[in-house]
Design an enzyme around this catalytic site. Structure first.
Site: not given
Ligand code: LLP
Length: 420
Positions: A379, A279, A319, A281-282, A350-351, A323
């Site tokens: 994200y 899965e 971000r 995402g990033r 305003c921060e 983080y």
């Molecule tokens: N699968 C599940 C169940 C997840 O919770 C996530 C991300 C992914 C896949 C995708 O992960 P990736 O390939 O994107 O690493 N907002 C944070 C990232 C939070 C990720 C949450 N879950 C940021 O901006 O770094």
């Protein structure tokens, strides 16, 4: 310009401006306004293809899921569906977008550590292929709410802690997500679901964290997960997590190597008969996206620091605040000019903590210049907010010299739209 941080084919055009997939980013700033999220469509497609072909070289039985929380935009769901990816949704809202984009419900995997009755009903009605069950309460809720039998995976926290920011570590026992392996609750959940009249257990899932460079942790997680394997297990979903470069020195492992490791571990510990899912995402969208801003104010404190303020900030990129994430930037009007002025890039909120980049060298920045921050594709849009009544930026897809708005900029009037 550090090539790793930008979509392939990013160049300086004949006008001396930074160009992405044939689109002049300075022209886009004046045509569509700033801040704006720009995406290189070709880059998103080629990263999806890189995932699929790395799998296809090693196994016939796999699915690559777009973890849509990284870019929950209907046009992105559509694009990844076209590229043959399945999809991971983490809420009723993401499910609604995936369905609106025309996703085959059978290819939708639904997550969530606290799925509501309404979300479960929506999943049930729409024929979502798989739920990833996260808690004992959810098992009961499913049995009460679902009207059809449902294939499910169990989310397991395998007790592995990869090196990344603690907020994005998710595989340890002390987590709100899933069933622990070490405390025996995962094994209890397996037995409980195998007994369920409504739920049909078909597999296991973990996601141990995000923005990970040391991919060996995934192998350890697969090994740990395999303690639960049984005849019923025909799917292993090994989550996302591959890191991307945010700064020029960052060197994440290539997609090929990451897939090789996950497929290798799945075959070693689960054998040949399981379907392997991941899965990402990033790593699908992160470096395909950049954010453009207009430089509005330059405040020099002699001997101390120069603050360069842009027309966005923590409302379009949370971000750095959440983080301590770090970024680089470039003046898109002259990307090749020597970067000799050190500044702190601040937002308009305003921060005092509303800082996008603590320290970056830019090419003689001037009021009205277009400042571009690369690697904001994941994200950024999804964490955007309306702090200080800031309308959220548009999402613009760039492809073959054409720019197309796929999410409109919010307006000040939109901020009144939910008033009762
Ligand atoms: N699968 C599940 C169940 C997840 O919770 C996530 C991300 C992914 C896949 C995708 O992960 P990736 O390939 O994107 O690493 N907002 C944070 C990232 C939070 C990720 C949450 N879950 C940021 O901006 O770094």
């Amino acid at each position: 310009m550090a090539p790793m941080l930008y979509p392939a084919g990013t160049t300086t055009n004949s006008r001396g401006h930074l160009e992405i997939e044939g689109c002049d980013t300075v022209e886009l700033a004046s045509e569509f306004g700033t801040p704006a999220y720009l995406f290189a469509v070709g880059e998103m497609r080629s990263r999806a293809r890189a995932y699929r072909s790395a799998f296809a070289d090693r196994t016939d039985d796999f699915e690559v899921l777009f973890a849509s929380k990284a870019l929950p935009v209907t046009a992105a769901y559509r694009l990844f569906a076209e590229e043959g990816l399945s999809v991971d949704v983490a809420s009723g809202g993401e499910l609604t977008m995936a369905l609106a984009a025309g996703y085959d419900p059978a290819r939708i995997y639904m997550h969530g550590n606290n799925k509501t009755d309404a979300e479960l009903r929506l999943a049930d009605r729409s024929g979502v292929g798989h739920l990833i069950v996260d808690s004992f309460d959810e098992i009961e809720r499913c049995e009460r709410v679902l009207e059809r039998n449902q294939d499910v995976l169990i989310r397991v926290t395998p007790g592995i802690r990869p090196s990344t920011h603690t907020y994005i570590q998710t595989g340890q026992l002390d987590s709100k997500f899933g069933f622990g392996l070490e405390d025996g609750s995962a094994a209890t959940a397996v037995a409980r679901i195998l007994d369920s009249p409504r739920l049909n257990l078909v597999g296991l899932h973990f996601h141990i964290g995000s923005q990970i460079f040391e991919i060996e942790s995934f192998r350890l997680a697969v090994q740990a997960l395999a303690r639960l394997r049984g005849d019923w297990c025909c799917i292993v979903n090994l989550g996302g997590g591959l890191g991307i470069p945010y700064e020029s020195g960052d060197r994440p492992p290539p997609i090929e190597q990451y897939v090789a490791l996950k497929v290798g571990a799945a075959r070693e510990f689960f054998g040949e008969r399981v379907r392997i899912l991941i899965e990402p995402g990033r790593s699908l969208v992160g470096t395909a996206g950049v954010t453009i801003y207009t430089v509005g104010t330059i405040k020099e404190i002699p001997g101390l620091r120069t603050y360069l303020a842009v027309d966005g900030g923590m409302s379009d990129n949370l971000r750095p605040m959440l983080y301590d994430a770090t970024y680089e930037a470039v003046i898109a009007d002259r990307p090749d000019a020597p970067a000799e002025r050190r500044v702190t890039v601040a937002g308009s909120h305003c921060e005092s903590g509303d800082i996008l980049i603590r320290d970056v060298a830019l090419a003689d920045p001037q009021i009205g210049d277009t400042l571009l921050i690369p690697a904001t594709g994941a994200y950024g849009h999804s964490l955007a907010n309306n702090y200080n009544g800031m309308p959220r930026p548009p999402v613009i897809f760039c492809e073959d010299g054409e720019a197309r708005v796929v999410v409109e900029r919010e307006t000040w009037d939109d901020l009144l739209a939910r008033d009762a």
